[in-house]
Design an enzyme around this catalytic site. Structure first.
Site, PDB file in Angstrom:
ATOM      1  CG  ASP A  94      -0.107  -0.065   2.542  1.00 14.32           C
ATOM      2  OD1 ASP A  94       1.131  -0.013   2.501  1.00 14.32           O
ATOM      3  OD2 ASP A  94      -0.736  -0.169   3.615  1.00 14.32           O
ATOM      4  CD  GLU A 130       0.106   4.481   4.620  1.00 14.51           C
ATOM      5  OE1 GLU A 130      -0.888   4.987   5.193  1.00 14.51           O
ATOM      6  OE2 GLU A 130       1.260   4.923   4.770  1.00 14.51           O
ATOM      7  CG  HIS A 211       5.346   3.978  10.525  1.00 20.93           C
ATOM      8  ND1 HIS A 211       4.537   4.149   9.430  1.00 20.93           N
ATOM      9  CD2 HIS A 211       5.345   2.656  10.777  1.00 20.93           C
ATOM     10  CE1 HIS A 211       4.097   2.972   9.034  1.00 20.93           C
ATOM     11  NE2 HIS A 211       4.556   2.047   9.840  1.00 20.93           N
ATOM     12  NE  ARG A 213       2.648  10.938   4.980  1.00 24.74           N
ATOM     13  CZ  ARG A 213       3.690  10.187   4.646  1.00 24.74           C
ATOM     14  NH1 ARG A 213       3.729   8.917   4.983  1.00 24.74           N
ATOM     15  NH2 ARG A 213       4.699  10.711   3.976  1.00 24.74           N
ATOM     16  CG  HIS A 243       9.622   5.361  10.922  1.00 27.95           C
ATOM     17  ND1 HIS A 243       9.908   6.346  10.006  1.00 27.95           N
ATOM     18  CD2 HIS A 243       9.096   4.338  10.214  1.00 27.95           C
ATOM     19  CE1 HIS A 243       9.551   5.936   8.789  1.00 27.95           C
ATOM     20  NE2 HIS A 243       9.053   4.711   8.894  1.00 27.95           N
TER      21      HIS A 243
HETATM   22  C1  UD1 Z   1       6.099   4.769   4.345  1.00 27.54           C
HETATM   23  C2  UD1 Z   1       4.807   4.240   3.717  1.00 27.54           C
HETATM   24  C3  UD1 Z   1       4.005   3.444   4.729  1.00 27.54           C
HETATM   25  C4  UD1 Z   1       4.850   2.377   5.390  1.00 27.54           C
HETATM   26  C5  UD1 Z   1       6.079   3.023   5.989  1.00 27.54           C
HETATM   27  C6  UD1 Z   1       6.955   1.947   6.560  1.00 27.54           C
HETATM   28  C7  UD1 Z   1       3.720   5.639   2.019  1.00 27.54           C
HETATM   29  C8  UD1 Z   1       2.789   6.750   1.762  1.00 27.54           C
HETATM   30  N1  UD1 Z   1       3.953   5.349   3.314  1.00 27.54           N
HETATM   31  O1  UD1 Z   1       5.780   5.756   5.292  1.00 27.54           O
HETATM   32  O2  UD1 Z   1       2.930   2.809   4.046  1.00 27.54           O
HETATM   33  O3  UD1 Z   1       4.088   1.765   6.396  1.00 27.54           O
HETATM   34  O4  UD1 Z   1       6.803   3.701   4.948  1.00 27.54           O
HETATM   35  O5  UD1 Z   1       7.942   2.441   7.396  1.00 27.54           O
HETATM   36  O6  UD1 Z   1       4.243   5.063   1.116  1.00 27.54           O
HETATM   37  N2  UD1 Z   1      13.345   8.503   6.286  1.00 27.54           N
HETATM   38  C9  UD1 Z   1      14.729   8.491   6.350  1.00 27.54           C
HETATM   39  N3  UD1 Z   1      15.376   7.296   6.084  1.00 27.54           N
HETATM   40  C10 UD1 Z   1      14.712   6.151   5.786  1.00 27.54           C
HETATM   41  C11 UD1 Z   1      13.308   6.184   5.744  1.00 27.54           C
HETATM   42  C12 UD1 Z   1      12.639   7.374   5.980  1.00 27.54           C
HETATM   43  O7  UD1 Z   1      15.363   9.479   6.626  1.00 27.54           O
HETATM   44  O8  UD1 Z   1      15.360   5.114   5.570  1.00 27.54           O
HETATM   45  C13 UD1 Z   1      12.632   9.796   6.533  1.00 27.54           C
HETATM   46  C14 UD1 Z   1      12.815  10.795   5.367  1.00 27.54           C
HETATM   47  O9  UD1 Z   1      12.905  12.078   5.891  1.00 27.54           O
HETATM   48  C15 UD1 Z   1      11.503  10.615   4.580  1.00 27.54           C
HETATM   49  C16 UD1 Z   1      10.528  10.383   5.727  1.00 27.54           C
HETATM   50  O10 UD1 Z   1      11.227   9.549   6.653  1.00 27.54           O
HETATM   51  O11 UD1 Z   1      11.182  11.726   3.798  1.00 27.54           O
HETATM   52  C17 UD1 Z   1       9.198   9.783   5.353  1.00 27.54           C
HETATM   53  O12 UD1 Z   1       9.359   8.595   4.549  1.00 27.54           O
HETATM   54  P1  UD1 Z   1       8.103   8.116   3.640  1.00 27.54           P
HETATM   55  O13 UD1 Z   1       8.472   6.844   2.943  1.00 27.54           O
HETATM   56  O14 UD1 Z   1       7.630   9.223   2.783  1.00 27.54           O
HETATM   57  O15 UD1 Z   1       6.965   7.847   4.670  1.00 27.54           O
HETATM   58  P2  UD1 Z   1       6.826   6.812   5.849  1.00 27.54           P
HETATM   59  O16 UD1 Z   1       6.120   7.531   6.929  1.00 27.54           O
HETATM   60  O17 UD1 Z   1       8.133   6.186   6.116  1.00 27.54           O
HETATM   61  N1  UDP Z   2      11.208  -3.670  11.526  1.00 26.95           N
HETATM   62  C1  UDP Z   2      12.604  -3.684  11.444  1.00 26.95           C
HETATM   63  N2  UDP Z   2      13.305  -2.824  12.246  1.00 26.95           N
HETATM   64  C2  UDP Z   2      12.711  -1.962  13.111  1.00 26.95           C
HETATM   65  C3  UDP Z   2      11.295  -1.925  13.156  1.00 26.95           C
HETATM   66  C4  UDP Z   2      10.588  -2.793  12.346  1.00 26.95           C
HETATM   67  O1  UDP Z   2      13.182  -4.456  10.680  1.00 26.95           O
HETATM   68  O2  UDP Z   2      13.427  -1.225  13.812  1.00 26.95           O
HETATM   69  C5  UDP Z   2      10.448  -4.576  10.638  1.00 26.95           C
HETATM   70  C6  UDP Z   2       9.300  -5.341  11.265  1.00 26.95           C
HETATM   71  O3  UDP Z   2       9.725  -6.603  11.743  1.00 26.95           O
HETATM   72  C7  UDP Z   2       8.309  -5.474  10.106  1.00 26.95           C
HETATM   73  C8  UDP Z   2       8.560  -4.229   9.285  1.00 26.95           C
HETATM   74  O4  UDP Z   2       9.825  -3.725   9.670  1.00 26.95           O
HETATM   75  O5  UDP Z   2       8.598  -6.584   9.272  1.00 26.95           O
HETATM   76  C9  UDP Z   2       7.481  -3.212   9.553  1.00 26.95           C
HETATM   77  O6  UDP Z   2       7.841  -1.974   9.029  1.00 26.95           O
HETATM   78  P1  UDP Z   2       7.030  -0.665   9.362  1.00 26.95           P
HETATM   79  O7  UDP Z   2       6.409  -0.773  10.712  1.00 26.95           O
HETATM   80  O8  UDP Z   2       7.963   0.471   9.109  1.00 26.95           O
HETATM   81  O9  UDP Z   2       5.928  -0.618   8.202  1.00 26.95           O
HETATM   82  P2  UDP Z   2       4.458  -1.250   8.068  1.00 26.95           P
HETATM   83  O10 UDP Z   2       4.558  -2.714   8.288  1.00 26.95           O
HETATM   84  O11 UDP Z   2       3.567  -0.551   9.046  1.00 26.95           O
HETATM   85  O12 UDP Z   2       4.079  -0.895   6.666  1.00 26.95           O
END
Ligand code: UD1
Ligand code: UDP
Length: 369
Positions: A94, A130, A211, A213, A243
């Protein structure tokens, strides 16, 4: 048949790794494109599962907006489709990556397979964005891999043809078992060692992640206030891998820093996180993947969301929907911390660890792989 797999975030990578591994084992060629919607958190997963992208779009920007990210993905993945001819794109779940990559494939006449299809809340605001992403990807997709019967039924209710849907279980359980087997055979790394030194595992460990939104603002403040009160319970250690989203980092570090039994740490790589889950008494999280993994480890999850598209776990007693209300979180946490030590292993409704095989089997029956 030439296959492209595309993902961009940590959870997609974890959940698509088993499909990549099985395709490799069966000698079925494919190319891997990462958007790097996440950077560090994606790279941790690529490293552990030994996946090397053929295309790395390297798109993450700090605090990226959904529209900027979507535009960059659409434009950059188009170049991949222009460079090489693909017949099938596999996407997951998603995220913005999966929906926009699926749209770009459709624009280029490429068929789409959707892994983890059919989960629904039917509330466009939760999970945001999502829920709509997953519905849109479902509309675009030609093949739908539903983890559960319920997810399949959602797709049938939306008039998606039965012959295009396979119920496979969730590939995250495949990833979990691959990882648990490695840990059982002695796998260790710097993350595991660092957490072992910091945390007192003679106490009850409460593992926290968050995490979403839709919880930014008051929701996150409430969750942090609840954690402060849970940390005051006797014999408890809180471990919170925070996160990297700056909207999460800011509030969590502001409210929970410098408390002796609250350990705020960077995101753990997947094996370290699985190891830590297995040593926890309780998990408090809004994560989709964790709701699916925890039942296999027999660890209860308090889901800090008002609705979940993973209802199966709530119905069979693996997880508890507590929203972001301070009193509800504390009450449920106290009860579970008192009673969890002798619970029976419940069946995991999200799969048995053979989802990737089922996906590949369905594809090889439907198209010439
Ligand atoms: C995204 C996904 C969400 C998923 C989540 C898992 C969308 C809309 N959302 O949300 O479905 O559950 O990832 O974690 O696709 N950032 C870093 N380093 C990283 C990752 C993120 O610095 O490795 C920071 C950056 O500033 C980035 C921000 O996090 O811009 C947001 O990342 P983004 O992928 O846009 O949204 P998530 O809230 O992580
Ligand atoms: N996870 C990880 N390291 C962490 C936190 C979570 O590897 O510090 C793993 C967790 O086991 C799961 C996945 O990341 O498989 C979940 O990711 P997240 O919660 O970011 O996204 P979502 O599942 O809500 O889309």
């Amino acid at each position: 048949m030439s296959i492209l797999i595309c993902f961009g975030t940590r959870p997609e990578a974890i959940k698509m790794a088993p499909v990549c591994i099985k395709l490799k084992e069966q000698g079925i060629p494919f190319k891997l494109c990462v958007t790097a919607q996440h950077r560090e958190m994606l790279d941790q997963v690529l490293h552990f599962f030994e996946l090397q992208p053929d295309y790395d779009l390297n798109l993450m920007q700090p605090n990226q907006s959904l529209n900027q990210l979507s535009a960059r993905i659409l434009e950059n993945i188009d170049l991949v489709f222009k460079k090489e001819k693909f017949d099938l794109l596999l996407v997951h779940g998603d995220t913005t990556t999966s929906t926009i990559a699926a749209l770009a494939a459709f624009h280029n006449g490429v068929k789409v397979g959707h892994v983890e299809a059919g989960l629904r809340t039917y509330n466009k605001q939760a999970p945001y964005p999502e829920e709509l992403n997953r519905q849109l990807t479902g509309k675009i997709a030609d093949y739908h891999f539903a983890p559960t019967q319920k997810a399949k039924q959602n797709l049938l209710n939306e008039a998606i043809s039965d012959s295009t849907i396979a119920v496979t279980g969730n590939t995250v359980i495949d990833a979990l078992f691959i990882t648990l087997n490695k840990i059982k055979s002695g796998y260790k790394n710097k993350f595991i060692e660092s957490v072992s030194q910091k945390v007192d595992f003679d106490k009850k460990v409460v593992l926290v992640t968050g995490h979403r939104r839709e919880s930014f603002g008051d929701g996150f403040k409430n969750i942090c206030n609840a954690i402060l009160k849970i940390a005051a319970i006797d014999n408890v250690e809180i471990v919170y891998p925070v996160h990297l989203n700056p909207n999460v980092q800011k509030i969590v570090y502001q409210m929970l820093s410098n408390k002796p039994n609250i350990h705020l740490i960077n995101p753990l790589d997947y094996p370290a996180f699985v190891w830590l889950m297995s040593k926890s008494t309780l998990i408090i999280s809004d994560s989709g993947g964790i709701q699916e993994e925890a039942p296999s480890l027999n660890i209860p999850v308090l889901v800090t969301r008002d609705v979940t598209e993973r209802e199966e776990g709530v119905k069979n007693g693996c997880s508890y929907l507590v929203g972001t209300n301070v009193d509800t979180i504390i009450h449920r946490a106290k009860t579970l911390l008192k009673t969890t030590s002798t619970t029976n292993q419940l069946k995991n409704p999200y799969g048995e660890g053979n989802a990737a095989n089922k996906i590949i089997h369905f594809l090889s029956k439907s198209i010439n792989l």
